[in-house]
Design a protein around this motif. Sequence first.
Motif, short mmCIF file in Angstrom:
data_model
loop_
_atom_site.label_atom_id
_atom_site.label_comp_id
_atom_site.label_asym_id
_atom_site.label_seq_id
_atom_site.Cartn_x
_atom_site.Cartn_y
_atom_site.Cartn_z
N ASP A 215 -15.05 55.48 -22.15
CA ASP A 215 -15.70 55.44 -23.45
C ASP A 215 -14.79 56.11 -24.48
N THR B 204 -12.91 57.52 -27.82
CA THR B 204 -13.31 58.19 -29.06
C THR B 204 -12.72 57.44 -30.24
N SER C 227 -9.36 53.65 -32.06
CA SER C 227 -9.95 54.21 -30.85
C SER C 227 -8.83 54.93 -30.09
N LYS D 171 -18.07 58.36 -30.14
CA LYS D 171 -17.66 57.50 -29.04
C LYS D 171 -17.87 56.01 -29.37
N LYS D 172 -17.07 55.17 -28.75
CA LYS D 172 -17.21 53.72 -28.92
C LYS D 172 -18.62 53.26 -28.62
N SER D 173 -19.25 53.87 -27.62
CA SER D 173 -20.59 53.47 -27.20
C SER D 173 -21.66 53.74 -28.26
N PHE D 174 -21.34 54.52 -29.28
CA PHE D 174 -22.30 54.76 -30.36
C PHE D 174 -22.66 53.46 -31.06
N GLY D 175 -21.68 52.55 -31.16
CA GLY D 175 -21.88 51.34 -31.94
C GLY D 175 -21.48 51.55 -33.38
N LYS E 246 -11.08 51.40 -20.08
CA LYS E 246 -12.27 51.36 -19.23
C LYS E 246 -13.20 52.55 -19.47
N LEU F 20 -13.69 48.63 -32.82
CA LEU F 20 -14.51 48.48 -31.63
C LEU F 20 -14.11 47.24 -30.83
N GLY G 291 -20.90 62.91 -29.15
CA GLY G 291 -21.09 62.28 -27.84
C GLY G 291 -20.38 62.98 -26.70
#
Length: 235
Positions: free
Chosen positions: A39, A41, A216, A177-181, A37, A31, A70
């Motif tokens: 989101d 995977t 990622s 997705k990266k945004s999941f945390g 830029k 992460l 996601g």
Amino acid sequence: MPKHGKLYRNAVKDIDLSQKFDVSEAMKLVLQSAFAKFDETVDVAMCLGVDPKHSDQMVRGAVTLPHGLGKQVRIAAFCKGDKEAEAREAGADFVGADELIEKIQGGWLDFDKAVATPDMMAQVGKIGRLLGPRGLMPNAKTGTVTFDIANAIQELKAGRVEFKVDKAGVLHAPLGKKSFGADKLLDNFKTLIETVMRMKPSAAKGTYLKSLAMASTMGPGIQIDPLSVRRFLEG
């Protein structure tokens, strides 16, 4: 040998890519080093101690991840009669029988997953050469050939991941997705790795989980210490 861009070099400058990390630290680094830029995977790749040339050492299956992937999954359902209404109600994006097959024969492939009822597989087999190479062919082993088509569609929509080792014994799968945390991605990883470990073929000898790495979409591959996986699963 291709050169990496400035953003990539900046992302990895403080990471020793030759080192193997425990699972949680590897996820943190994945992460941290994701620089795109969009989101990205997060994926995992595992090298398994199997020889897929032998059918009794094939590792293939599917798992529904607790936090999904996601992304919107467009599903084509090959069915007829009452099952068409069932598929539409379950959320299938494209539903049909002969007319859907003809559309695909004409070059249309604007979907991500396919399911079929068993009575449709003779017709679906006619387009196997189009669906197979793209990973779209329904398969009973992964639960996408079934009369319980509503459940199959709902699982795919919820984030069901199909996996299969390649000729080199490597298994690739997305985790989300990266945004999941980190926490949600680690939950998804745990569910996936538990499933893969349970599927160890009895014919496979020696070390089953030989190596694995996370990355990622645009970031570097972060190696994971296979010994840390057991600690992670027991923790």
